[in-house]
Design a protein around this motif. Structure first.
Motif, mmCIF file in Angstrom:
data_model
loop_
_atom_site.group_PDB
_atom_site.id
_atom_site.type_symbol
_atom_site.label_atom_id
_atom_site.label_comp_id
_atom_site.label_asym_id
_atom_site.label_seq_id
_atom_site.Cartn_x
_atom_site.Cartn_y
_atom_site.Cartn_z
ATOM 1 N N ARG A 50 49.158 39.043 47.151
ATOM 2 C CA ARG A 50 47.817 38.691 47.640
ATOM 3 C C ARG A 50 47.224 37.554 46.820
ATOM 4 N N ASN A 51 47.355 37.630 45.491
ATOM 5 C CA ASN A 51 46.784 36.597 44.627
ATOM 6 C C ASN A 51 47.479 35.249 44.822
ATOM 7 N N ILE A 52 48.796 35.280 45.002
ATOM 8 C CA ILE A 52 49.540 34.039 45.259
ATOM 9 C C ILE A 52 49.096 33.433 46.585
ATOM 10 N N LYS A 53 48.892 34.255 47.588
ATOM 11 C CA LYS A 53 48.444 33.769 48.893
ATOM 12 C C LYS A 53 47.045 33.160 48.804
ATOM 13 N N VAL A 54 46.169 33.797 48.054
ATOM 14 C CA VAL A 54 44.811 33.256 47.874
ATOM 15 C C VAL A 54 44.877 31.875 47.221
ATOM 16 N N PHE A 55 45.714 31.738 46.208
ATOM 17 C CA PHE A 55 45.849 30.466 45.473
ATOM 18 C C PHE A 55 46.350 29.355 46.393
ATOM 19 N N LEU A 75 40.853 28.587 38.895
ATOM 20 C CA LEU A 75 40.090 29.565 38.113
ATOM 21 C C LEU A 75 38.654 29.087 37.896
ATOM 22 N N ALA A 76 38.476 27.774 37.705
ATOM 23 C CA ALA A 76 37.130 27.213 37.576
ATOM 24 C C ALA A 76 36.355 27.383 38.885
ATOM 25 N N TYR A 77 37.055 27.177 39.999
ATOM 26 C CA TYR A 77 36.455 27.384 41.323
ATOM 27 C C TYR A 77 35.985 28.835 41.477
ATOM 28 N N CYS A 78 36.820 29.781 41.038
ATOM 29 C CA CYS A 78 36.467 31.207 41.124
ATOM 30 C C CYS A 78 35.234 31.528 40.290
ATOM 31 N N GLN A 79 35.142 30.919 39.109
ATOM 32 C CA GLN A 79 33.972 31.124 38.259
ATOM 33 C C GLN A 79 32.719 30.570 38.914
ATOM 34 N N ASN A 80 32.847 29.397 39.539
ATOM 35 C CA ASN A 80 31.697 28.797 40.221
ATOM 36 C C ASN A 80 31.249 29.633 41.415
ATOM 37 N N LYS A 81 32.216 30.373 42.002
ATOM 38 C CA LYS A 81 31.886 31.268 43.118
ATOM 39 C C LYS A 81 31.284 32.581 42.633
ATOM 40 N N ASN A 82 31.198 32.714 41.297
ATOM 41 C CA ASN A 82 30.623 33.904 40.662
ATOM 42 C C ASN A 82 31.395 35.177 41.000
ATOM 43 N N LEU A 83 32.741 35.036 41.062
ATOM 44 C CA LEU A 83 33.570 36.226 41.245
ATOM 45 C C LEU A 83 33.536 37.066 39.974
ATOM 46 N N SER A 84 33.826 38.333 40.090
ATOM 47 C CA SER A 84 33.767 39.225 38.934
ATOM 48 C C SER A 84 34.836 38.849 37.909
ATOM 49 N N ARG A 85 34.580 39.202 36.664
ATOM 50 C CA ARG A 85 35.542 38.935 35.588
ATOM 51 C C ARG A 85 36.873 39.629 35.864
ATOM 52 N N LYS A 86 36.806 40.829 36.424
ATOM 53 C CA LYS A 86 38.016 41.587 36.710
ATOM 54 C C LYS A 86 38.876 40.845 37.738
ATOM 55 N N THR A 87 38.236 40.297 38.775
ATOM 56 C CA THR A 87 38.966 39.570 39.816
ATOM 57 C C THR A 87 39.597 38.302 39.250
ATOM 58 N N ILE A 88 38.819 37.558 38.463
ATOM 59 C CA ILE A 88 39.330 36.315 37.881
ATOM 60 C C ILE A 88 40.481 36.607 36.926
ATOM 61 N N ASN A 89 40.344 37.663 36.129
ATOM 62 C CA ASN A 89 41.425 38.031 35.201
ATOM 63 C C ASN A 89 42.696 38.409 35.952
ATOM 64 N N SER A 90 42.526 39.076 37.090
ATOM 65 C CA SER A 90 43.675 39.452 37.913
ATOM 66 C C SER A 90 44.382 38.206 38.437
#
Length: 327
Positions: free
Chosen positions: A105-110, A14-29
Motif C-alpha cells: 500500500r505504501n509503495i503504491k501511494v508513493f 515525506l515533506a509533502y506528507c508533512q505539509n498535508k499534516n498527516l499523523s506522525r505514525k503514518t509518515i513514519n510508516s
C-alpha cells in the motif's frame, strides 16, 4: 552525501506528507517501508532512479519479503552493528501478509504521488495487487480474565492505579491507546458521560462514551491524581511528563503475565468491539465510536466472532423460540 534520484523523491514525498499534516505514525510508516524498498532496489537490482523502477521489481520485492523473513532487509548495513537484528527472537520468521500488504500500500501511494507530480509516464504499481491474507480470529478476553487482570494492579501506587484506570477506559470506550494517553482532564464531560478525542488517527475529532461504572472510577482517580501531580494530562508519569505507548505496553505486559494471560492495548480495544456487538450494538454506531473510515472497515475487522458466541447470540434471537408453538 549526495542523494540518489530515488532518495531525493522519497524525501520530497515525506515533506509533502508533512505539509498535508498527516499523523506522525503514518509518515513514519511511509518512511520505514519505502526506505527499505529503496535499499532493496539499489542492493539487488542496482536501481536508483524513479524512472528505472519496473513492475517486476515490485513483484520480486514482495516475493523477497515472503522468502527472507523479518529483519533481513535493512536500510543501512551499518545499522546491523547497532541493532543486531540476528539476535531477535523473531529474526527471519515469516513476515505476516498484513505487514506485506501495508508495504505494498505504501509503495503504491508513493508511485501514485510520483505519477500525479508528473515524474512518471508509466506507473509501475498499476497492476500490483495486495496478496491474499488469512484472517486470524481475534482473541477475546473473558470477564473472569479481565477481572483477574484488574486485580493485579497495585492501587496503592500512582502508576498502578493510573494503569488500572487506563485499562478500564480502553475496555469501556474502545479508544486507541495513543488517543487515551493524549487525553487531558478537561476532555471529559461527566454530565453527558462522553469524552472528546482531538488527537486521533486521521486527525478527525470524535466522541467516545462511558458508563456509570467508569464515571465513578474516573472521578475517584482524578482526586487521587491531583494529590500526585499538577499535570493537565489525564494519565501522566509519576514525574508529570507524558506516558509513552511503549512504556505503558511494557507495564501492561508485566501485569498481564502475573494474571496468567497475554494482553496488549489493541486487544482490549478489540474486546470492547466484540462485546459491544454481542450485547446488541450495531456496526454503524460501532464504526463511529472506533473512528473507522467506513462501516465496511468495521465489518471486515469484527465479523469473526467465535462459533460459541454466535450460537449464544442465536439463542436470544431465534425466531422459532419466540413463537408460541402448539404441541
Amino acid at each position: 552525501m549526495k542523494l540518489s534520484d530515488l532518495e531525493f523523491f522519497l524525501e520530497d514525498f515525506l515533506a509533502y506528507c508533512q505539509n498535508k499534516n498527516l499523523s506522525r505514525k503514518t509518515i513514519n510508516s511511509y518512511e520505514q517501508s519505502l526506505k527499505l524498498f529503496v535499499a532493496y532496489l539499489k542492493n539487488q537490482h542496482d536501481v536508483d532512479k524513479v524512472k528505472e523502477v519496473r513492475v517486476g521489481h515490485i513483484r520480486q520485492y514482495i516475493a523477497f519479503l515472503q522468502e527472507r523473513g523479518k529483519y533481513t532487509v535493512v536500510n543501512r548495513e551499518s545499522s546491523k552493528l547497532v541493532n543486531f537484528p540476528e539476535n531477535r527472537m523473531d529474526f527471519k520468521k515469516e513476515v505476516s501478509s498484513i505487514t506485506i500488504n501495508n508495504y505494498i500500500r505504501n509503495i503504491k501511494v508513493f508511485f501514485n504521488w510520483l505519477k500525479q507530480e508528473g515524474e512518471l509516464l508509466k506507473n509501475p504499481v498499476e497492476n500490483i495487487s495486495q496478496i491474499k491474507t488469512v484472517r486470524r480470529q481475534k482473541k477475546g478476553i473473558s470477564q473472569e480474565e479481565f477481572n483477574g487482570l484488574i486485580e493485579k494492579f497495585d492501587y496503592t501506587k500512582f502508576h498502578g492505579y493510573r494503569n488500572k484506570i487506563i485499562v478500564l477506559l480502553l475496555q469501556d470506550t474502545g479508544m486507541r491507546i495513543g488517543e487515551c494517553l493524549e487525553l487531558t482532564a478537561d476532555a471529559i464531560d461527566f454530565k453527558s458521560k462522553m469524552i472528546l478525542l482531538t488527537k486521533t488517527k486521521g486527525n478527525k475529532e470524535r466522541y467516545v462514551y462511558f458508563s456509570n461504572v467508569l464515571q465513578r472510577e474516573l472521578k475517584q482517580y482524578l482526586k487521587f491524581k491531583d494529590r500526585y501531580t499538577e499535570s493537565e494530562l489525564l494519565f501522566p508519569t509519576t514525574k508529570g511528563t507524558p506516558l509513552s505507548i511503549q512504556s505503558f505496553e511494557k507495564q501492561l505486559k508485566d501485569v498481564s503475565k502475573m494474571a496468567g494471560i497475554d494482553v496488549h492495548p489493541h486487544m482490549i480495544r478489540n474486546n470492547f468491539a466484540r462485546h459491544y456487538l454481542l450485547n446488541g450494538g450495531d456496526f454503524y454506531t460501532l464504526s463511529r465510536i472506533l473512528g473507522h473510515s467506513s462501516v465496511t472497515v468495521t465489518e471486515a475487522a469484527y465479523m469473526d466472532l467465535t462459533r460459541e458466541e454466535i450460537a449464544k447470540k442465536f439463542q436470544n434471537h431465534s425466531p422459532l423460540s419466540k413463537w408460541k408453538m402448539q404441541n
